[in-house]
Write an enzyme that holds these catalytic residues in place. Structure first.
Site, PDB file in Angstrom:
ATOM      1  N   ASP A  32       6.517  -6.728   2.156  1.00  0.00           N
ATOM      2  CA  ASP A  32       5.745  -6.993   3.378  1.00  0.00           C
ATOM      3  C   ASP A  32       5.633  -8.495   3.657  1.00  0.00           C
ATOM      4  O   ASP A  32       5.807  -9.323   2.760  1.00  0.00           O
ATOM      5  CB  ASP A  32       4.307  -6.457   3.221  1.00  0.00           C
ATOM      6  CG  ASP A  32       4.243  -4.933   3.230  1.00  0.00           C
ATOM      7  OD1 ASP A  32       5.294  -4.282   3.136  1.00  0.00           O
ATOM      8  OD2 ASP A  32       3.116  -4.406   3.341  1.00  0.00           O
ATOM      9  N   HIS A 178       5.562  -8.388  -1.807  1.00  0.00           N
ATOM     10  CA  HIS A 178       5.570  -9.323  -0.670  1.00  0.00           C
ATOM     11  C   HIS A 178       6.712 -10.324  -0.824  1.00  0.00           C
ATOM     12  O   HIS A 178       6.794 -10.982  -1.866  1.00  0.00           O
ATOM     13  CB  HIS A 178       4.228 -10.058  -0.582  1.00  0.00           C
ATOM     14  CG  HIS A 178       3.082  -9.158  -0.247  1.00  0.00           C
ATOM     15  ND1 HIS A 178       2.385  -8.461  -1.204  1.00  0.00           N
ATOM     16  CD2 HIS A 178       2.542  -8.805   0.951  1.00  0.00           C
ATOM     17  CE1 HIS A 178       1.446  -7.719  -0.612  1.00  0.00           C
ATOM     18  NE2 HIS A 178       1.523  -7.907   0.699  1.00  0.00           N
TER      19      HIS A 178
HETATM   20 ZN    ZN Z   1       0.839  -7.506   5.369  1.00  0.00          ZN
END
Ligand code: ZN
Length: 211
Positions: A32, A178
């Site tokens: 993400d 991430h």
């Molecule tokens: Zn996010």
């Protein structure tokens, strides 16, 4: 508090029937909050070496600034997912028109850069509510949650993060990571190598993402 309630509700599909479980035993990596000019290319390199295919839930405004990274993700055979246009911190408190605009603008950006309409959506911080659920339905997107949260935004030490992930990884999980964090790219290669030694297999082709 608000965040943890939202995540819990999402995990149990209280508001949105997100698809969180894989139909086979491979592990799916999801990234993400990118693309990031420094870390996304490094992550792509590791995924290439390890023959893993992932979903990148990108932020539209970052994609606009780094179109070559979006192309690189697609060229490497990964999937681009929608993670809103600007990742507003109060997204879950926004009214319907704002929620729609955030998701639609990101859709348009992805379409302009890749020629493809995204299929998958992940709400910022995993928080969902009936307004977001309505938009998702209208825009014909599928929500993808996760079954293992890496906490890569909390554990800043790559050694600790790697051992935490290796301890917790199980067949069929969707892992939340991430690609805008240094720690994530630092631990990724070691994590995948060690997980494979434990007998874990990773999704190797986007056609085989068994959602
Ligand atoms: Zn996010």
């Amino acid at each position: 508090m608000v965040i943890s309630i939202g995540v819990t509700q999402m995990r149990f599909g209280y508001f949105i029937r997100g698809k969180h479980k894989l139909k086979n035993k491979s592990v799916l990596l999801t990234f993400d909050d990118g693309p990031h000019p420094e870390y996304t290319p490094k992550i792509l390199e590791i995924l290439e070496t390890e023959s893993c295919k992932a979903i990148f839930f990108i932020i539209g405004s970052k994609a606009e600034k780094n179109p070559e990274l979006i192309q690189a993700i697609v060229d490497a055979g990964h999937i681009i997912g929608n993670h809103t246009m600007t990742h507003p911190p109060l997204f879950a408190l926004s009214r319907h028109s704002k929620v729609n605009a955030e998701i639609e603008k990101a859709n348009q950006t992805i379409r302009a850069l890749t020629g493809q309409k995204p299929v998958f959506f992940r709400p910022p911080i995993g928080y969902t509510n009936p307004i977001i659920a309505k938009s998702i339905k209208e825009l014909k997107l599928t929500v993808i949650g996760w079954t293992l949260r890496s906490y890569d935004s909390v554990f800043r030490d790559p050694v600790k993060l790697t051992s935490r992930l290796i301890k917790r990884v199980k067949p069929g999980q969707i892992i939340l990571l991430h690609d805008n964090l240094e720690v994530t790219q630092s631990c990724l290669a070691a994590f995948i190598t060690e997980a494979k030694k434990k007998g874990i297999t990773f999704v190797q082709s986007k056609e085989n993402i068994p959602l």
